[in-house]
Design a protein around this motif. Structure first.
Motif, PDB file in Angstrom:
ATOM      1  N   GLY A  77       0.838  -1.228   0.101  1.00 44.64           N
ATOM      2  CA  GLY A  77       0.266   0.259  -0.362  1.00 44.64           C
ATOM      3  C   GLY A  77       0.608   0.867   0.150  1.00 44.64           C
ATOM      4  N   LEU A  78       1.987   0.905  -1.031  1.00 46.35           N
ATOM      5  CA  LEU A  78       2.615   2.713  -0.761  1.00 46.35           C
ATOM      6  C   LEU A  78       2.453   3.468  -1.221  1.00 46.35           C
ATOM      7  CD1 LEU A  78       6.133   0.990  -0.517  1.00 46.35           C
ATOM      8  CD2 LEU A  78       5.039   2.078   0.791  1.00 46.35           C
ATOM      9  N   ASN A  79       2.666   4.559  -1.552  1.00 50.20           N
ATOM     10  CA  ASN A  79       1.936   5.467  -1.991  1.00 50.20           C
ATOM     11  C   ASN A  79       3.182   6.152  -2.465  1.00 50.20           C
ATOM     12  OD1 ASN A  79      -0.995   5.892  -1.468  1.00 50.20           O
ATOM     13  ND2 ASN A  79      -0.402   6.704   0.300  1.00 50.20           N
ATOM     14  N   PHE A  80       3.092   6.162  -4.142  1.00 47.76           N
ATOM     15  CA  PHE A  80       4.029   6.096  -5.220  1.00 47.76           C
ATOM     16  C   PHE A  80       4.203   7.554  -4.901  1.00 47.76           C
ATOM     17  CE2 PHE A  80       4.246   1.950  -7.131  1.00 47.76           C
ATOM     18  CZ  PHE A  80       5.055   1.818  -5.158  1.00 47.76           C
ATOM     19  N   GLY A  81       5.166   8.505  -5.603  1.00 45.15           N
ATOM     20  CA  GLY A  81       5.206   9.652  -5.566  1.00 45.15           C
ATOM     21  C   GLY A  81       5.819  10.171  -7.418  1.00 45.15           C
ATOM     22  N   TYR A  82       6.777  10.677  -6.907  1.00 41.60           N
ATOM     23  CA  TYR A  82       7.998  10.664  -8.421  1.00 41.60           C
ATOM     24  C   TYR A  82       9.014   9.734  -8.469  1.00 41.60           C
ATOM     25  CZ  TYR A  82      10.515  13.482  -5.473  1.00 41.60           C
ATOM     26  OH  TYR A  82      11.731  14.310  -4.518  1.00 41.60           O
ATOM     27  N   VAL A  83       9.371   9.060  -9.535  1.00 45.27           N
ATOM     28  CA  VAL A  83      11.116   8.833 -10.072  1.00 45.27           C
ATOM     29  C   VAL A  83      11.974   9.806 -10.250  1.00 45.27           C
ATOM     30  CG1 VAL A  83      11.950   6.986 -10.986  1.00 45.27           C
ATOM     31  CG2 VAL A  83      10.001   6.534  -9.941  1.00 45.27           C
ATOM     32  N   ASP A  84      12.957   9.964  -9.853  1.00 50.41           N
ATOM     33  CA  ASP A  84      14.217  10.568 -10.696  1.00 50.41           C
ATOM     34  C   ASP A  84      15.596   9.617 -11.945  1.00 50.41           C
ATOM     35  OD1 ASP A  84      14.081  13.124  -9.798  1.00 50.41           O
ATOM     36  OD2 ASP A  84      15.395  12.779  -7.817  1.00 50.41           O
ATOM     37  N   LYS A  85      14.867   9.382 -12.993  1.00 48.15           N
ATOM     38  CA  LYS A  85      16.143   9.089 -13.909  1.00 48.15           C
ATOM     39  C   LYS A  85      16.956   9.141 -14.671  1.00 48.15           C
ATOM     40  CE  LYS A  85      11.296   6.204 -14.940  1.00 48.15           C
ATOM     41  NZ  LYS A  85      11.020   5.643 -16.615  1.00 48.15           N
ATOM     42  N   VAL A  86      18.056   8.415 -14.753  1.00 48.89           N
ATOM     43  CA  VAL A  86      19.397   9.790 -15.570  1.00 48.89           C
ATOM     44  C   VAL A  86      20.077   7.853 -16.321  1.00 48.89           C
ATOM     45  CG1 VAL A  86      21.686   9.436 -14.791  1.00 48.89           C
ATOM     46  CG2 VAL A  86      20.502  10.437 -13.320  1.00 48.89           C
ATOM     47  N   ILE A  87      19.968   8.454 -17.309  1.00 46.22           N
ATOM     48  CA  ILE A  87      20.405   7.081 -18.453  1.00 46.22           C
ATOM     49  C   ILE A  87      21.401   6.727 -19.260  1.00 46.22           C
ATOM     50  CG2 ILE A  87      18.955   5.797 -21.010  1.00 46.22           C
ATOM     51  CD1 ILE A  87      16.171   7.387 -19.516  1.00 46.22           C
ATOM     52  N   ARG A  88      21.894   6.122 -19.521  1.00 41.20           N
ATOM     53  CA  ARG A  88      22.972   6.265 -19.930  1.00 41.20           C
ATOM     54  C   ARG A  88      23.597   5.355 -20.892  1.00 41.20           C
ATOM     55  NH1 ARG A  88      27.439   4.036 -17.638  1.00 41.20           N
ATOM     56  NH2 ARG A  88      26.480   3.408 -15.537  1.00 41.20           N
ATOM     57  N   ALA A  89      24.529   5.831 -21.895  1.00 38.23           N
ATOM     58  CA  ALA A  89      25.224   4.416 -22.515  1.00 38.23           C
ATOM     59  C   ALA A  89      25.838   3.674 -22.047  1.00 38.23           C
ATOM     60  CB  ALA A  89      25.028   4.565 -23.667  1.00 38.23           C
ATOM     61  N   GLY A  90      27.152   2.651 -22.013  1.00 42.30           N
ATOM     62  CA  GLY A  90      28.187   2.183 -21.788  1.00 42.30           C
ATOM     63  C   GLY A  90      28.287   0.785 -21.796  1.00 42.30           C
ATOM     64  N   GLU A  91      29.531   0.199 -21.743  1.00 39.37           N
ATOM     65  CA  GLU A  91      29.501  -0.804 -22.175  1.00 39.37           C
ATOM     66  C   GLU A  91      28.836  -2.315 -20.597  1.00 39.37           C
ATOM     67  OE1 GLU A  91      34.036  -1.130 -23.117  1.00 39.37           O
ATOM     68  OE2 GLU A  91      33.503   0.620 -24.713  1.00 39.37           O
ATOM     69  N   LEU A  92      29.520  -3.478 -20.997  1.00 40.33           N
ATOM     70  CA  LEU A  92      28.705  -4.493 -20.000  1.00 40.33           C
ATOM     71  C   LEU A  92      30.198  -4.916 -19.435  1.00 40.33           C
ATOM     72  CD1 LEU A  92      26.274  -6.833 -22.263  1.00 40.33           C
ATOM     73  CD2 LEU A  92      25.869  -4.954 -20.378  1.00 40.33           C
ATOM     74  N   ASN A  93      29.716  -5.332 -17.693  1.00 42.86           N
ATOM     75  CA  ASN A  93      31.243  -6.232 -17.077  1.00 42.86           C
ATOM     76  C   ASN A  93      30.331  -7.328 -17.546  1.00 42.86           C
ATOM     77  OD1 ASN A  93      29.228  -6.922 -15.536  1.00 42.86           O
ATOM     78  ND2 ASN A  93      29.379  -5.288 -14.162  1.00 42.86           N
TER      79      ASN A  93
END
Length: 236
Positions: free
Chosen positions: A169-185
């Motif tokens: 029953g958590l009341n969600f507010g907002y989400v901060d998102k950061v998207i970037r390209a990279g290489e898999l480890n």
């Protein structure tokens, strides 16, 4: 009320996916939806707002709410909304392989990430998310035990987003998102069935409750061939 609008949005999304509104290309009117679902005007308008944010529909002032034309070549993850992978792929088989489930005491680094005190208890969940048995994402997520008191492997194999919202029953507010390209480890590559050094799209997100408290933080590596993203922006 928040649950009501989400349920209504999910019901309408399922009808859209089934092609129910394909002939007219638009949803029923507000009044028709109010009568059909026994919902308030507030709930209907907010459900439509959720669909619009996800790119499922677009309102046209004075004309109604129109269904977005099918993009035609598969499902997309919405950048502008957060509803969990299960919610992003309706009608598809979404599953998880859990690699780690542990309860930690936050050290200095984790306490900064989780906006908590050193020593606070934090769940760590590492899992591979699959859609129709194809690898989609390798996810490391942390949940404050203060808000998520219990997780077991069965819960971790399902939708943690749905568990937090529907069961806790958590009341969600907002989400901060950061998207970037990279290489898999090496670890990410092995889980995703790719090679170390191949490309990936990384998403770091911080999820906050309506009271402004962070309860979840995630680091996700997406399979560069299997994951596609979508957002709808205004041209105003």
């Amino acid at each position: 009320m928040a649950q009501s609008r989400r349920r209504l949005a999910e019901q309408l999304r399922a009808r859209i996916a089934a092609g129910e509104f394909a002939d007219k290309g638009k949803l029923p009117t507000e009044d028709q939806l109010i009568e059909e679902y026994g919902a308030t005007r507030y709930a209907v308008r907010n459900a439509i707002a959720l669909l619009a944010e996800a790119g499922d529909v677009f309102p046209v002032r004075g004309s109604g709410v129109f269904v977005r034309e099918d993009r035609g070549d598969g499902d997309y993850l919405s950048i502008g909304t957060t509803r969990g992978i299960s919610g992003e792929y309706p009608g598809r088989k979404v599953s998880s392989v859990v690699y780690e489930l542990s309860l930690l005491r936050a050290d200095e680094t984790l306490s900064r990430r989780m906006h908590c005190q050193e020593g606070d208890q934090v769940w760590k969940v590492v899992r591979l998310r699959l859609v129709d048995d194809e690898p989609l994402a390798y996810e490391t997520a942390w949940y404050l035990k203060e808000f998520v008191p219990f997780i077991n492997e069965q819960i971790a194999e399902g939708s943690l987003f749905g568990y937090a919202r529907n069961d806790l029953g958590l009341n969600f507010g907002y989400v901060d998102k950061v998207i970037r390209a990279g290489e898999l480890n090496a670890v990410e590559a092995k889980a995703l069935g790719l090679k170390k050094g191949q490309p990936a799209l990384y998403l770091d997100d911080d999820s906050f409750l309506t009271n402004g408290r962070l309860f979840n933080s995630s680091h996700i590596a997406y399979h560069y061939r299997n994951a596609r993203f979508f957002t709808m922006t205004s041209m105003k």
